[in-house]
Scaffold this active site. Structure first.
Site: not given
Lengths: 368, 395
Positions: B21-22, B136-137
């Site tokens: 996860d960013m 983003d994940e």
């Protein structure tokens, strides 16, 4: 000082005439209302959905001041329906509200200003005026209205193609799977006029026309058609679009003729339909020398089979249809016998009334 | 980067799944662009008019939250802004009251998509079995890798940072459910590795809300049963859960609390629906603003049609979504006999849907959605039973 006093039926009948098209819930609240206008001795009820406008007039010596109000069509007709037949109904204006009194009943209804009621701007660009007996138009509509599309994405099919040409009126409806055509000879000679009338207009018109010889006057203008008959005037917008070329789909080379008694085939199909697939409504017709076999089965593998003896001498044929498309034409035509003209398994079948060029019904088969 | 239909190992085999996860992704991308904002509370969610301006001396001028007027919502915020109580999906005006001095930046989705592609491609070099969970994940199936989990996690994080200059958090666990919880445990820039044996000590003390799939409503219902921690949920009678929550969700709750999750890492998936929606600058009314609404609807349908065409789908179900001024949401769908793709067809169907909604209240959002998607070439391969012929074929 009452606005109006009349017997219930004198009000309910014209009200019921115009409320069929009134949408109960609409973005514009006033469209749920009926416009009631008294001018001189004439009382007019008007309803609209912005596409169609229906007005119904009564000129039975209404006295008193002229007035115009709008009030909920649904509520007023519910009230009138609920009070006794011969009751005398009084309308009173009560500071912007309408008081309806009958016997010991009393109702206060909200009103909206008559000036806000959207009436259709009448298109004065008149192109043709047709006259025919109401009963004749009703019968014509009855032969085609069931084949109109309903909520089709091809919006121009959700209506009836209405054509004048020479001395003929031609009506065509299709949902893309079947097509009904009916025509009649009119007095006079007309330029070619083609309009598509909305489905809702046709259904309402068919309902309101009476089986009488009294005249209906049809005025075709640029983007509007007006029907006037009895005490009723309908203005309808036309559907903007191009109706498909119906003549192109009338089969020319079909060669397998079947003459059959309408009622016999109808009854057999109705029985078989009990076990037809609920979603697809398929029916198989198996034609051999002198016999037509009707076969239906459903998802549960239940089967119905009917046999009808017919004068058929063409090549054997095993062809499928949506049974509803066959039932529709058989129910809506009041004739003794019908001619079916088949081509091959994949081509459309033509249904005719013997010795009558004024009706045609074309159905595409269904591969089953 | 993704392989269509690649197989995942059977559920019974011991698996090793990572959730990557960013960290504060959008905000971090913005900080790459405006590095001097690092360490300050920054909120993403403005319009392009809020973009920073550089004067002739090279100094940047930013919009402060207190200057915001409008109806937008916060897209995301930096950890410093989160400390002030500003979180995503909060109304921007409300956020401005909590953090008036925070800096407001407009969202730049093109940039986020660009960085999303960068980090996913970097990860794919190490671990090609990727399930894309959004911008983003991602989930990764690491079952076939031989390195130990911490080493793998370090490799992944290093690859992401090298490719993007951004940090991420990685959770590694026997399944997606636990991996997802894990990646949250040591955020930002963290690594958490968990086995089933760690369940009682590390997972069970947490609130049930930490389980992805237990939202506010379910949590409320659980709280009413005296269940607040995952341990309490795990201890609760499985039969009773079925009774309270229905067979499917009740069973899932029980399994989730025991850390059981057999879902594979799906490396390729067809979208279920494609949609476009827009929040209006001001609330619009179906009557007074008919023309404006009609234009908006037409534009949405055009964009949706273009999306479908670009992605090669046709749709059999068109739906609309309306959010009214009191925030209640209404959706309507229409299923079509024939699949559609063109804006005109979508528009027609959308209008049919709109007719079924009472429009007497002002609206703040309109959306159009295409679902029941398929590829046009699949249509011809569908079962050929009961095919109704058409009169106007080819028109």
């Amino acid at each position: 000082m009452p606005l109006l006093q009349a017997e219930r039926d004198a009000l309910l009948k014209p009200l019921a005439t115009v409320t069929g098209i009134v949408e109960r819930r609409h973005t514009l609240p006033i469209l749920s209302n009926v416009l009631i206008r008294k001018e001189g001795e004439t009382l007019t009820f008007t309803g609209t959905d912005l596409e169609i406008q229906i007005a119904s007039q009564q000129s039975e010596g209404f006295s008193g001041e002229d007035f115009a109000i709008t009030v909920s069509a649904k509520k007023l007709s519910d009230i009138l329906r609920a009070i006794p037949d011969r009751a005398v109904v009084t309308f009173e204006d009560n500071e912007g509200r309408l008081t309806v009194k009958a016997g010991k009943s009393r109702f206060q209804l909200q009103t909206l200003p008559a000036g806000d009621f959207p009436t259709l701007a009448v298109d004065t660009n008149l192109r043709a005026t047709l006259r025919m007996p109401q009963g004749q138009l009703k019968a014509l509509l009855g032969r085609v209205q069931y084949a109109m599309a309903h909520q089709d994405i091809r919006y121009y099919l959700n209506g009836l193609f209405f054509v004048t040409e020479g001395s003929h009126l031609k009506l065509v409806s299709t949902d893309g799977h079947r097509l009904a055509f009916a025509s009649a000879e009119l007095e006079g000679n007309f330029d070619k006029n083609e309009v598509i009338l909305p489905r809702k207009t046709i259904l309402e018109l068919y309902k309101l026309l009476a089986e009488v010889d009294d005249e209906v006057v049809i005025e075709i203008a640029g983007n509007q058609v007006k029907f006037a008959f009895g005490s009723i005037v309908i203005h309808s917008k036309v559907v903007d679009g191009k109706f498909p070329d119906y003549q192109r789909v009338i089969p020319q080379n079909n060669d397998k003729f079947l003459k059959i008694e309408r009622q016999v085939l109808l009854s057999a199909l109705q029985r078989a339909a009990i076990l037809s697939n609920e979603k697809f409504r398929g029916v198989r017709l198996v034609l051999t020398d002198g016999v037509i076999k009707i076969l239906c089965n459903n998802n549960e593998q239940e089967e119905a089979q009917e046999e009808v003896e017919v004068a058929y001498t063409g090549a054997p044929l095993d062809i499928g249809f949506n049974i509803q498309y066959l039932l529709d034409v058989l129910t809506n035509l009041q004739v003794e016998t019908l001619d079916f003209v088949f081509g091959d398994v994949t081509s459309s079948v033509l249904v005719n009334i013997p010795d009558n060029e004024n009706f045609k019904y074309i159905v595409m088969p269904m591969r089953i | 980067m993704m392989q269509p239909g690649s197989d995942s190992p059977p559920a019974s085999a011991a698996r090793r799944i990572a959730h990557l996860d960013m960290d504060a992704f959008y905000a971090s991308v913005e900080l790459l662009r405006y590095p001097h904002l690092r360490g300050q509370p920054v909120v993403i969610g403005g319009r392009s008019t809020h973009a920073p301006v550089q004067d002739k001396d090279g100094n940047w001028h930013y919009t402060r939250m207190r200057d915001y007027v409008g109806r937008g919502v916060v897209t995301t915020s930096t950890y410093e802004a989160r400390a002030l109580g500003v979180f995503s999906a909060m109304g921007t005006m409300k956020a401005a009251r909590l953090a008036p001095d925070a800096i407001l930046l407009p969202a730049d989705f093109d940039a986020y998509r660009h960085y999303s592609g960068l980090f996913k491609r970097a990860v794919a070099v190490i671990a090609p079995d990727i399930e894309d969970r959004g911008i983003d994940e991602i989930y990764l199936d690491l079952s076939s890798h031989t390195e130990d989990s911490v080493t793998l996690a370090r490799m992944l994080k290093q690859a992401v940072t090298q490719a993007t200059g951004l940090t991420c958090s990685v959770g590694i666990a026997p399944n997606k459910l636990l991996a997802k919880i894990c990646s949250e445990l040591d955020k930002p820039d963290g690594i958490t590795v968990l086995t089933h044996a760690d369940l009682p000590t590390r997972i069970w003390p947490m609130s049930v809300r930490k389980i992805n799939g237990i939202g506010p409503k379910a949590a409320e219902k659980l709280a009413a049963l005296g269940i607040e921690t995952i341990a309490q949920l795990a201890a609760y009678d499985a039969q009773a859960l079925l009774q309270h929550f229905g067979r499917s969700y009740g069973d899932w709750l029980h399994r989730a609390a025991h850390g059981i999750d057999d879902r594979p890492v799906v490396t390729y998936s067809e979208p279920k629906s494609i949609s476009r929606e827009t929040t209006f600058e001001r609330d619009l009314h179906a009557r007074q603003d008919r023309a404006a609404l009609s234009d908006i609807l037409i534009r949405l349908c055009e964009r949706l049609g273009a999306d479908l065409e670009r992605k090669g789908y046709v749709s059999r179900t068109i739906g609309i979504k309306l959010r009214f001024s009191d925030f209640h949401i209404v959706t309507r769908d229409i299923s079509l006999d024939a699949p559609v793709q063109t804006p005109a067809e979508i528009l027609h169907a959308a209008r049919e849907c709109l007719k079924r909604v009472p429009l007497d209240q002002r609206m703040r959002l309109l959306g159009v959605r295409a679902s029941a998607l398929c590829h046009p070439d699949q249509l011809e391969q569908m079962p050929q039973r009961y095919v109704q012929g058409d009169l106007f074929d080819g028109e």
